[in-house]
Design a protein around this motif. Sequence first.
Motif, PDB file in Angstrom:
ATOM      1  N   VAL A   1      20.247 -27.869 -51.574  1.00  0.00           N
ATOM      2  CA  VAL A   1      21.099 -28.448 -50.530  1.00  0.00           C
ATOM      3  C   VAL A   1      22.516 -28.712 -51.039  1.00  0.00           C
ATOM      4  N   LEU A   2      22.635 -29.357 -52.196  1.00  0.00           N
ATOM      5  CA  LEU A   2      23.948 -29.753 -52.712  1.00  0.00           C
ATOM      6  C   LEU A   2      24.584 -28.717 -53.628  1.00  0.00           C
ATOM      7  N   GLY A   3      23.786 -27.893 -54.260  1.00  0.00           N
ATOM      8  CA  GLY A   3      24.310 -26.933 -55.225  1.00  0.00           C
ATOM      9  C   GLY A   3      24.158 -27.453 -56.641  1.00  0.00           C
ATOM     10  N   ASP A   4      24.675 -26.693 -57.572  1.00  0.00           N
ATOM     11  CA  ASP A   4      24.629 -27.109 -58.983  1.00  0.00           C
ATOM     12  C   ASP A   4      25.739 -28.126 -59.256  1.00  0.00           C
ATOM     13  N   GLN A   5      25.803 -28.575 -60.471  1.00  0.00           N
ATOM     14  CA  GLN A   5      26.814 -29.533 -60.933  1.00  0.00           C
ATOM     15  C   GLN A   5      26.824 -30.794 -60.069  1.00  0.00           C
ATOM     16  N   ILE A   6      25.662 -31.402 -59.925  1.00  0.00           N
ATOM     17  CA  ILE A   6      25.525 -32.630 -59.128  1.00  0.00           C
ATOM     18  C   ILE A   6      26.028 -33.806 -59.946  1.00  0.00           C
TER      19      ILE A   6
END
Length: 180
Positions: free
Chosen positions: A100-105
Amino acid sequence: MFRRILAPRSGISVSRILTRRFLASQEPEIILKDKFRPMRIDRELPDPTKDVNKRRLQFVGFIVLMTSALAMIFNYEKTQSPVISNTLYHMRRSPKIREVLGDQIDFDGLVPWVSGELNQVAGNVNIKFYLKGSKGKVGEVRLVADRENQHQEFFIHEWSVKVDDKKYDLLEESGGAKTL
């Protein structure tokens, strides 16, 4: 002989007279620039009631500044807490949240803000904060956990991420109730 002359007349002991003379000789000497002109104050003393509103405004500004600095310090302590670090670790490893948010959270914003109660000693955790991933979406993390005493682990009641009005329950992902 000196005692017989001074003591009966003045009623003061000789040791007191000698002590007073010694202390009088110890006083600092005032040195003037011009010995012929005595030292005087030729100006008015400052008025203590002048600029009262300005001083009050400065005091209020000081209180606001100190309160905001204290809030920032407490928030920094929350962001560096092991509970927050553990939560971020699980968010970065969760396949559902990464989708949902992508990488590098990481935290959203320049200054991350953790709101709510984070009291590990009393065993109460009820926090929320915002995350942002590489896809540019912002998610709100909510964590509610408690424990009865210090010898037990935290029991998680709610652990979810809300992105675009859709709620993702992380307890379901890990198979039900979980402890920190």
